[in-house]
Design a protein around this motif. Sequence first.
Motif, PDB file in Angstrom:
ATOM      1  N   ASN A  78       0.798  -1.228   0.000  1.00 33.91           N
ATOM      2  CA  ASN A  78       0.000   0.000   0.000  1.00 33.91           C
ATOM      3  C   ASN A  78       0.828   1.273   0.000  1.00 33.91           C
ATOM      4  O   ASN A  78       0.375   2.301  -0.476  1.00 33.91           O
ATOM      5  N   LEU A  85      -4.032   6.543   1.683  1.00 32.33           N
ATOM      6  CA  LEU A  85      -4.878   5.614   0.919  1.00 32.33           C
ATOM      7  C   LEU A  85      -4.768   5.912  -0.570  1.00 32.33           C
ATOM      8  O   LEU A  85      -4.529   7.054  -0.972  1.00 32.33           O
ATOM      9  N   GLY A  86      -4.937   4.860  -1.383  1.00 35.76           N
ATOM     10  CA  GLY A  86      -4.989   5.073  -2.838  1.00 35.76           C
ATOM     11  C   GLY A  86      -3.643   5.021  -3.524  1.00 35.76           C
ATOM     12  O   GLY A  86      -3.515   5.422  -4.671  1.00 35.76           O
ATOM     13  N   ARG A  87      -2.611   4.550  -2.805  1.00 32.48           N
ATOM     14  CA  ARG A  87      -1.285   4.452  -3.434  1.00 32.48           C
ATOM     15  C   ARG A  87      -0.878   2.997  -3.681  1.00 32.48           C
ATOM     16  O   ARG A  87       0.289   2.722  -3.942  1.00 32.48           O
ATOM     17  N   ASP A 141      -5.930  -4.187   0.248  1.00 32.60           N
ATOM     18  CA  ASP A 141      -5.885  -2.810  -0.274  1.00 32.60           C
ATOM     19  C   ASP A 141      -6.650  -1.895   0.700  1.00 32.60           C
ATOM     20  O   ASP A 141      -7.871  -1.968   0.808  1.00 32.60           O
ATOM     21  N   ALA A 145      -7.408   1.275   0.686  1.00 35.14           N
ATOM     22  CA  ALA A 145      -8.422   2.193   0.134  1.00 35.14           C
ATOM     23  C   ALA A 145      -9.714   1.429  -0.135  1.00 35.14           C
ATOM     24  O   ALA A 145     -10.813   1.898   0.175  1.00 35.14           O
ATOM     25  N   ARG A 146      -9.563   0.248  -0.707  1.00 31.58           N
ATOM     26  CA  ARG A 146     -10.743  -0.547  -1.043  1.00 31.58           C
ATOM     27  C   ARG A 146     -11.470  -1.011   0.219  1.00 31.58           C
ATOM     28  O   ARG A 146     -12.694  -0.970   0.312  1.00 31.58           O
ATOM     29  N   GLU A 183     -13.315   1.972   1.650  1.00 34.19           N
ATOM     30  CA  GLU A 183     -14.551   2.251   0.887  1.00 34.19           C
ATOM     31  C   GLU A 183     -15.666   1.297   1.269  1.00 34.19           C
ATOM     32  O   GLU A 183     -16.830   1.660   1.283  1.00 34.19           O
TER      33      GLU A 183
END
Length: 365
Positions: free
Chosen positions: A95, A214-216, A226, A228-229, A232
């Motif tokens: 991540n 998050l999101g990297r 993951d 970020a996932r 969400e």
Amino acid sequence: MAPSSSTDGPQVPRHSFAAAAGPLPDPVARQVAAACRGGAEGPSILGLSFVSERYKTLQRDTEAALRRLLGIPEGFRVLFLSGGATAQFAAVPLNLLSGGRAVYVESGHWSRRAREEAGRYGVAIALAADVVAEWAGWRAGPPPAYCHLTSNETADGVQFSDYPAVPVPLAVDMTSDFLTRRIDFDRVALAYAGTQKSIGVSGLTLVIVREDLLGRALPATPRVLDYARQAECDSRVNTPPVFAVFVLKAMLDWIEAQGGVSAMADNARRRSGAVYWAVDDNPALRAFVPPERRSRINPCFHLADPGDTAHFLAAAAAAGLDDLQGHPALGGIRASLYNGLSEAAVTALVGFLDAYAPRVSARAA
Ligand code: PMP
């Protein structure tokens, strides 16, 4: 049937000082047992669906309790994952690494394991624990993506008394001292911990992560890892460990009733202090970690004569004190003092350490 030698004489209460998992306090164990049976509050927790409103409420309430206890700021997400801290050894680089390199502070067994796993996904540079304060050297080159630290080395009995101030995101494995001390979220960008030692049972791993991280994730990151996932999906990309979340909530309520994290920190300081005091005072025992680095959760020590280790463990077991052997890779003795350990257990251990004497006469014979 002839009584076995272990049942001869008066029965002694038994206490486990295992490092791998900690005990639940009696009221928590009773609450969990009742919830397993089911009753007026609903059917057994063991069959609870993770998509039910009852579970979603439980997870929301658990997160709220955790945020209250630790003062987790806005801008941090709390994830309820599985796979243990070992899965996080992979998830953190997947991540955060973004094709760069990371620095791993090496303080013992578990930080080494974390670095070795990270090295499978990118460059993980080992930094000796005693030079982390001299971080300035790293400012010269391109900054690493993050710095990883193991706040308490469960196997080696060493602990960082402070989280170091480093100029990149600090990711901390808190598996063996989570909720035994406050967390400085100005310094810590990501914290993770399995719950089986001081806050519940195995199966659940908590991740507290700053939103800007998050999101990297690398494209090949498995979805369950993951961040970020998972954020969400409210940690429900897959089935979360429902039972372990229930036990965590019961433990958080108990910790809150005891006075919160500061009460747990006071306990850890007082209990480990009593153990080290007894060890330092007994010429047959040797605490080998320098005082400023000693763990408040997993005090480790040796017998002055390592040949007495088996005798020590047998005498402890005869006194009702179990699972005191050190980590298999390190040997010696280790007394794990997780949040759920009873005062009676600590008192019995300290009394035993005070009175312990090796079998001088047997050895001399
Ligand atoms: N990190 C630390 C500090 C630990 O003590 C442990 C387990 N003893 C782990 C990671 C690995 O945890 P798990 O087996 O739950 O993946």
